[in-house]
Design an enzyme around this catalytic site. Structure first.
Site, PDB file in Angstrom:
ATOM      1  N   GLU A  66     -67.609  -6.914  55.799  1.00  8.09           N
ATOM      2  CA  GLU A  66     -67.036  -5.632  55.373  1.00  8.09           C
ATOM      3  C   GLU A  66     -66.472  -4.864  56.566  1.00  8.09           C
ATOM      4  O   GLU A  66     -66.792  -5.181  57.706  1.00  8.09           O
ATOM      5  CB  GLU A  66     -68.090  -4.814  54.619  1.00  8.09           C
ATOM      6  CG  GLU A  66     -69.346  -4.568  55.417  1.00  8.09           C
ATOM      7  CD  GLU A  66     -70.473  -3.950  54.580  1.00  8.09           C
ATOM      8  OE1 GLU A  66     -70.756  -4.459  53.490  1.00  8.09           O
ATOM      9  OE2 GLU A  66     -71.061  -2.969  55.041  1.00  8.09           O
ATOM     10  N   TYR A  96     -72.250   2.370  52.369  1.00  9.83           N
ATOM     11  CA  TYR A  96     -72.279   0.906  52.397  1.00  9.83           C
ATOM     12  C   TYR A  96     -73.676   0.309  52.540  1.00  9.83           C
ATOM     13  O   TYR A  96     -73.833  -0.887  52.497  1.00  9.83           O
ATOM     14  CB  TYR A  96     -71.410   0.378  53.535  1.00  9.83           C
ATOM     15  CG  TYR A  96     -71.717   1.046  54.866  1.00  9.83           C
ATOM     16  CD1 TYR A  96     -72.939   0.851  55.498  1.00  9.83           C
ATOM     17  CD2 TYR A  96     -70.797   1.891  55.468  1.00  9.83           C
ATOM     18  CE1 TYR A  96     -73.238   1.479  56.697  1.00  9.83           C
ATOM     19  CE2 TYR A  96     -71.092   2.529  56.672  1.00  9.83           C
ATOM     20  CZ  TYR A  96     -72.320   2.311  57.268  1.00  9.83           C
ATOM     21  OH  TYR A  96     -72.607   2.944  58.442  1.00  9.83           O
ATOM     22  N   LYS A 105     -65.933  -2.332  59.516  1.00 10.79           N
ATOM     23  CA  LYS A 105     -66.764  -1.460  60.350  1.00 10.79           C
ATOM     24  C   LYS A 105     -65.974  -0.182  60.534  1.00 10.79           C
ATOM     25  O   LYS A 105     -64.932  -0.159  61.179  1.00 10.79           O
ATOM     26  CB  LYS A 105     -67.048  -2.114  61.699  1.00 10.79           C
ATOM     27  CG  LYS A 105     -67.931  -1.262  62.593  1.00 10.79           C
ATOM     28  CD  LYS A 105     -68.359  -2.061  63.799  1.00 10.79           C
ATOM     29  CE  LYS A 105     -69.289  -1.324  64.755  1.00 10.79           C
ATOM     30  NZ  LYS A 105     -69.381   0.104  64.687  1.00 10.79           N
ATOM     31  N   CYS A 151     -49.409  27.310  84.956  1.00 11.42           N
ATOM     32  CA  CYS A 151     -48.369  28.187  85.453  1.00 11.42           C
ATOM     33  C   CYS A 151     -48.855  29.606  85.120  1.00 11.42           C
ATOM     34  O   CYS A 151     -49.057  29.934  83.958  1.00 11.42           O
ATOM     35  CB  CYS A 151     -47.060  27.894  84.727  1.00 11.42           C
ATOM     36  SG  CYS A 151     -45.881  29.234  84.902  1.00 11.42           S
ATOM     37  N   LYS A 188     -66.199  -6.794  66.848  1.00 12.89           N
ATOM     38  CA  LYS A 188     -65.239  -5.715  67.089  1.00 12.89           C
ATOM     39  C   LYS A 188     -63.882  -6.238  67.527  1.00 12.89           C
ATOM     40  O   LYS A 188     -63.804  -7.203  68.285  1.00 12.89           O
ATOM     41  CB  LYS A 188     -65.812  -4.737  68.128  1.00 12.89           C
ATOM     42  CG  LYS A 188     -66.984  -3.968  67.513  1.00 12.89           C
ATOM     43  CD  LYS A 188     -67.668  -3.041  68.450  1.00 12.89           C
ATOM     44  CE  LYS A 188     -66.886  -1.811  68.779  1.00 12.89           C
ATOM     45  NZ  LYS A 188     -67.689  -0.840  69.535  1.00 12.89           N
ATOM     46  N   CYS A 243     -44.193  25.471  88.738  1.00 17.85           N
ATOM     47  CA  CYS A 243     -43.941  25.211  87.327  1.00 17.85           C
ATOM     48  C   CYS A 243     -42.540  24.628  87.180  1.00 17.85           C
ATOM     49  O   CYS A 243     -41.578  25.211  87.692  1.00 17.85           O
ATOM     50  CB  CYS A 243     -44.066  26.509  86.537  1.00 17.85           C
ATOM     51  SG  CYS A 243     -43.491  26.353  84.842  1.00 17.85           S
ATOM     52  N   ASP A 288     -64.986   3.396  61.790  1.00 16.74           N
ATOM     53  CA  ASP A 288     -65.197   4.107  63.043  1.00 16.74           C
ATOM     54  C   ASP A 288     -65.369   5.589  62.751  1.00 16.74           C
ATOM     55  O   ASP A 288     -64.463   6.393  62.907  1.00 16.74           O
ATOM     56  CB  ASP A 288     -64.009   3.866  63.976  1.00 16.74           C
ATOM     57  CG  ASP A 288     -64.361   4.246  65.401  1.00 16.74           C
ATOM     58  OD1 ASP A 288     -65.557   4.452  65.677  1.00 16.74           O
ATOM     59  OD2 ASP A 288     -63.451   4.343  66.230  1.00 16.74           O
ATOM     60  N   CYS A 332     -42.952  33.037  81.809  1.00 22.09           N
ATOM     61  CA  CYS A 332     -42.362  31.693  81.878  1.00 22.09           C
ATOM     62  C   CYS A 332     -41.724  31.391  80.516  1.00 22.09           C
ATOM     63  O   CYS A 332     -42.388  31.489  79.474  1.00 22.09           O
ATOM     64  CB  CYS A 332     -43.466  30.690  82.181  1.00 22.09           C
ATOM     65  SG  CYS A 332     -42.937  28.988  82.096  1.00 22.09           S
ATOM     66  N   CYS A 343     -40.229  27.444  85.495  1.00 26.64           N
ATOM     67  CA  CYS A 343     -39.870  28.747  86.055  1.00 26.64           C
ATOM     68  C   CYS A 343     -40.128  28.836  87.551  1.00 26.64           C
ATOM     69  O   CYS A 343     -39.963  29.893  88.146  1.00 26.64           O
ATOM     70  CB  CYS A 343     -40.619  29.852  85.320  1.00 26.64           C
ATOM     71  SG  CYS A 343     -42.379  29.862  85.686  1.00 26.64           S
TER      72      CYS A 343
HETATM   73  S1  IVH Z   1     -74.617  -1.456  58.657  1.00 30.55           S
HETATM   74  C1  IVH Z   1     -78.818  -2.062  59.834  1.00 30.55           C
HETATM   75  N1  IVH Z   1     -72.101  -1.384  57.884  1.00 30.55           N
HETATM   76  O1  IVH Z   1     -71.706   0.931  62.996  1.00 30.55           O
HETATM   77  C2  IVH Z   1     -77.361  -2.021  59.632  1.00 30.55           C
HETATM   78  N2  IVH Z   1     -72.748  -0.137  59.797  1.00 30.55           N
HETATM   79  O2  IVH Z   1     -72.608  -0.238  65.484  1.00 30.55           O
HETATM   80  C3  IVH Z   1     -76.776  -0.779  60.149  1.00 30.55           C
HETATM   81  N3  IVH Z   1     -70.926   1.149  60.784  1.00 30.55           N
HETATM   82  O3  IVH Z   1     -74.714   2.712  63.206  1.00 30.55           O
HETATM   83  C4  IVH Z   1     -75.444  -0.483  59.847  1.00 30.55           C
HETATM   84  N4  IVH Z   1     -69.369   0.564  59.365  1.00 30.55           N
HETATM   85  O4  IVH Z   1     -72.758   3.777  61.911  1.00 30.55           O
HETATM   86  C5  IVH Z   1     -73.012  -0.964  58.785  1.00 30.55           C
HETATM   87  N5  IVH Z   1     -69.911  -1.381  57.082  1.00 30.55           N
HETATM   88  C6  IVH Z   1     -70.834  -0.955  57.960  1.00 30.55           C
HETATM   89  C7  IVH Z   1     -70.499  -0.068  59.006  1.00 30.55           C
HETATM   90  C8  IVH Z   1     -71.490   0.311  59.912  1.00 30.55           C
HETATM   91  C9  IVH Z   1     -69.647   1.290  60.435  1.00 30.55           C
HETATM   92  C10 IVH Z   1     -71.536   1.821  61.942  1.00 30.55           C
HETATM   93  C11 IVH Z   1     -72.886   2.408  61.665  1.00 30.55           C
HETATM   94  C12 IVH Z   1     -73.805   1.798  62.672  1.00 30.55           C
HETATM   95  C13 IVH Z   1     -72.856   1.321  63.720  1.00 30.55           C
HETATM   96  C14 IVH Z   1     -73.447   0.164  64.489  1.00 30.55           C
END
Ligand code: IVH
Length: 674
Positions: free
Chosen positions: A114, A229, A116, A431, A319, A413, A118, A436, A416
């Protein structure tokens, strides 16, 4: 490397990592990318492996962090919030798979892949289907109670929906991520740019900074979103799902926002395939996706795999490395902001990065150029991850030619020629010339903008013209513009000149907070301006306020206005030129509208026209009247606002001719909220 050198390097790395942890978690202002941070961690881990005698018991090999900040109640998670092991390498991901196959003694294992997200990790607790609490990750054991702020998230249901075959547990901690969409991130940054305020580097920092605001009204102004999630504590145990796939189904059935896409796959090759698919799709997601999370699908196998003290053995984050490219730095230009800050900008040989052509990147400030020794003519490494503002990461010194000489930051600047100054304790070079021309332009543009007194027809281009002609040298000059001057701008400008003058005239009756925001006091945004307007009720009262009016015995007198802002306000009005601006505005006849206490629209007259998107005409009238406003059937000079919907007719035309402000339903609702 001998042991003594290794010891020094390990100490240095630990110190750096601790500093970046503080910047990332507590201040939400990281100075380096995740990629560079992870590289520091890897270097440390490698050294500690080579010199095990130097590894400390408290070894930092993964980001554990702590986001707790002052001002919030802490709450102990019923089940610990873990972090994830992460990798940038396919090989390590395959090792993760092989290790699980071995430990669990299976030929094959199924995983969920799934996105990740940010954002900022949060845990939302529902009891008997009712939302009772939202808490940040904190240090994993306890976090900050941010329930009030989480309730500003419109997509987060207060109650779990009931669906056939889906249990509603007595208690469940649902884990997820709070984020801002790219569009919302860009909207906020654009506003900050217009206000001459520093930009946020990425949506994650902005989301983290937002959820940690102490004033939830401030939070409500930024559209935070959430995606859920995972699960923490669940009661009773019989309400545990069998698989992560099933859990995603439940999250959806409960009416919670869930990940945009996930894949349930078997075997390492299929996991890798899914990650590639995610990589091609992620740009189309609403949230920034910096990787994939690979989770063992079966919950009973997850339990068997167990966890280390910090992270589960059944999940791994892969990542995506940020997109980077090398290109030539053709020039360094300097931008001057509203408050006089000089920002250096890298003018690059255009290069394709993360799907867009990048020709410019921020160089932040003078110190940053010196620290990285960035020179014109250098080949530099530029990085862009998704919607993040492109940044120059480093210089490839091997390609440096003798013509590349160290960059000398301007001492005057560029607009000016006034000698620049650097205030103590600030990185910014400024400045100091209040007159200005760029600063004047930016100040006037800000004052007239939609976010402030909102003068239609006085956009950036028009302000440029007025300043260039010398007709506008300060904000109050707007109210001294002469019709004959405007008419000299061209042939058929009679109507547009009259419209502009009418809009300027109408702006004299803008709400007080719009004037306060328009002054451009550092740190004072729209929400703070509203708080100040409610408390002081006139520009004069605000301009002559004392420290004690803001802070008493270290406590804020006005909720939402802390010491930093108080000092910024006092410093601003201490400056005779700023006091003069206020006096001249008053002399020009401004009549800021101040709502009567408790009634947001007191004394204001509205005319409704056209079809509003959600409110019926009766609803809208009732709400305006309930807030102390008046609704009238026809537009006159005395009308304060015309609320226009679809297919608005002659009333809209009339409002435009008379210079009466025209608002839409969303703006009306905003006013009703006060
Ligand atoms: S599962 C025990 N699923 O990534 C499992 N984390 O680097 C814990 N994060 O602290 C997390 N998307 O804040 C999980 N689909 C996802 C995620 C996710 C982002 C974040 C989460 C976690 C951090 C770890």
């Amino acid at each position: 490397m001998d042991s003594a050198e290794a010891q020094k390097q390990i100490a240095r790395l630990r110190q750096q990592i601790a500093r970046h942890d503080e910047l990332y978690y507590r201040r939400a202002q990281p100075e380096i990318t995740d990629f560079d941070y992870d590289a520091l961690k890897q270097e440390l881990a490698a050294l500690e492996q080579r010199f095990p005698e130097l590894a400390s018991a408290e070894s930092v090999t993964q980001r554990v962090g702590d986001d707790r900040t002052e001002g919030f109640q802490v709450y102990r998670h019923r089940e610990r919030m873990m972090s994830l092991d992460n990798t940038y390498s396919e090989e390590e991901l395959r090792e993760f798979h092989a290790r699980l196959v071995r430990d669990l003694e299976r030929d094959e294992l199924s995983f969920v892949v799934e996105p990740k997200i940010d954002g900022l990790a949060v845990s939302v607790t529902y009891e008997k289907g009712k939302l009772v609490r939202a808490v940040t990750r904190g240090n994993g054991v306890e976090g900050d109670d941010i329930t009030a702020n989480a309730l500003t998230i419109k997509t987060l249901p207060r109650t779990l929906a009931e669906a056939d075959g889906v249990p509603i547990p007595d208690v469940i901690e649902i884990r997820g991520e709070v984020f801002l969409t790219t569009a919302e991130f860009q909207r906020i940054n654009k506003q900050r740019e217009e206000a001459g305020e520093p930009l946020y580097a990425n949506p994650r920092n902005l989301a983290a900074g937002t959820i940690k605001q102490l004033d939830s009204r401030e939070v409500a102004q930024r559209k935070l979103e959430i995606v859920l999630y995972g699960r923490g504590y669940v009661e009773p145990v019989s309400a545990l799902p069998e698989t992560q796939t099933q859990f995603h189904g439940w999250v959806k059935a409960w009416g919670l926002p869930t990940v945009e896409k996930f894949w349930t796959v078997t075997g390492a090759d299929a996991v890798w395939d899914a990650i590639q698919k995610l990589d091609t799709l992620r740009d189309s997601f609403a949230y920034a996706t910096d990787g994939a999370v690979v989770k063992l699908d079966s919950v009973s196998l997850q339990r068997r795999a167990g966890s280390t003290s910090k992270s589960p053995r059944w999940a791994m984050a892969y990542k995506f490395a940020p997109d980077r490219a090398e290109t030539r730095l053709n020039a360094i230009t300097i931008q001057v902001g509203r408050t006089g800050v000089l920002t250096p900008v890298a003018e690059l040989e255009p290069v394709l990065l993360a799907g867009t052509t990048v020709a410019r990147a921020t160089l932040h400030n003078r110190d940053e150029i010196a620290r990285k020794d960035i020179r014109v003519g250098d080949y530099v490494l530029v990085e862009k991850a998704g919607e993040i503002i492109p940044a120059v990461v480093s210089v490839n010194t091997e390609r440096r030619t003798p013509e590349c000489v160290p960059y000398v930051f301007p001492e005057r600047c560029p607009q000016c020629a006034t000698p620049v100054v650097q205030l103590e304790g600030e990185v910014a070079v400024r400045c100091p010339n209040f007159e200005c021309p760029v600063q004047v332009r930016r100040r006037v543009q800000h004052f007239a903008s939609k976010a402030c007194v909102d003068i239609e027809g006085l956009g950036e281009a028009m302000v440029d013209v007025l300043v260039e002609k010398g007709w506008v040298r300060s904000v109050p000059d707007i109210y001294r513009l002469r019709r004959e001057d405007l008419l000299s701008l061209g042939k058929n400008v009679g109507k547009s000149s009259d419209n502009l003058l009418a809009a300027i005239e109408a702006s004299k009756r803008a709400e007080l907070w719009r004037f306060i925001h328009g002054l451009g006091v550092p740190h004072v945004g729209a929400a703070a301006a509203k708080d100040l307007a409610r408390k002081f009720r006139s520009l004069e009262a605000l301009a002559t306020a004392k420290y004690e009016d803001f802070i008493q015995g270290k406590e804020s007198v006005i909720s939402g206005i802390g010491e930093t802002m108080a000092l910024a306000i006092l410093t601003y009005f201490n400056e005779p030129r700023n006091r003069a601006t206020v006096n001249e505005l008053i002399a020009a006849g401004i009549e800021p509208v101040v709502p009567a206490a408790g009634s947001a629209l007191a004394g204001k007259t509205f005319v409704l026209t056209g079809t509003l998107p959600t409110l019926t005409r009766d609803d809208a009238s009732a709400r305006i009247e309930a807030a102390g406003g008046k609704v009238s059937g026809s537009v006159s000079k005395k009308t304060h606002y015309v609320v226009a919907g679809a297919e608005a007719g002659s009333k809209l035309e009339k409002a435009k001719t008379l210079g009466v402000p025209v608002i839409d339903e969303a703006q009306l609702l905003e006013m009703l909220r006060g």
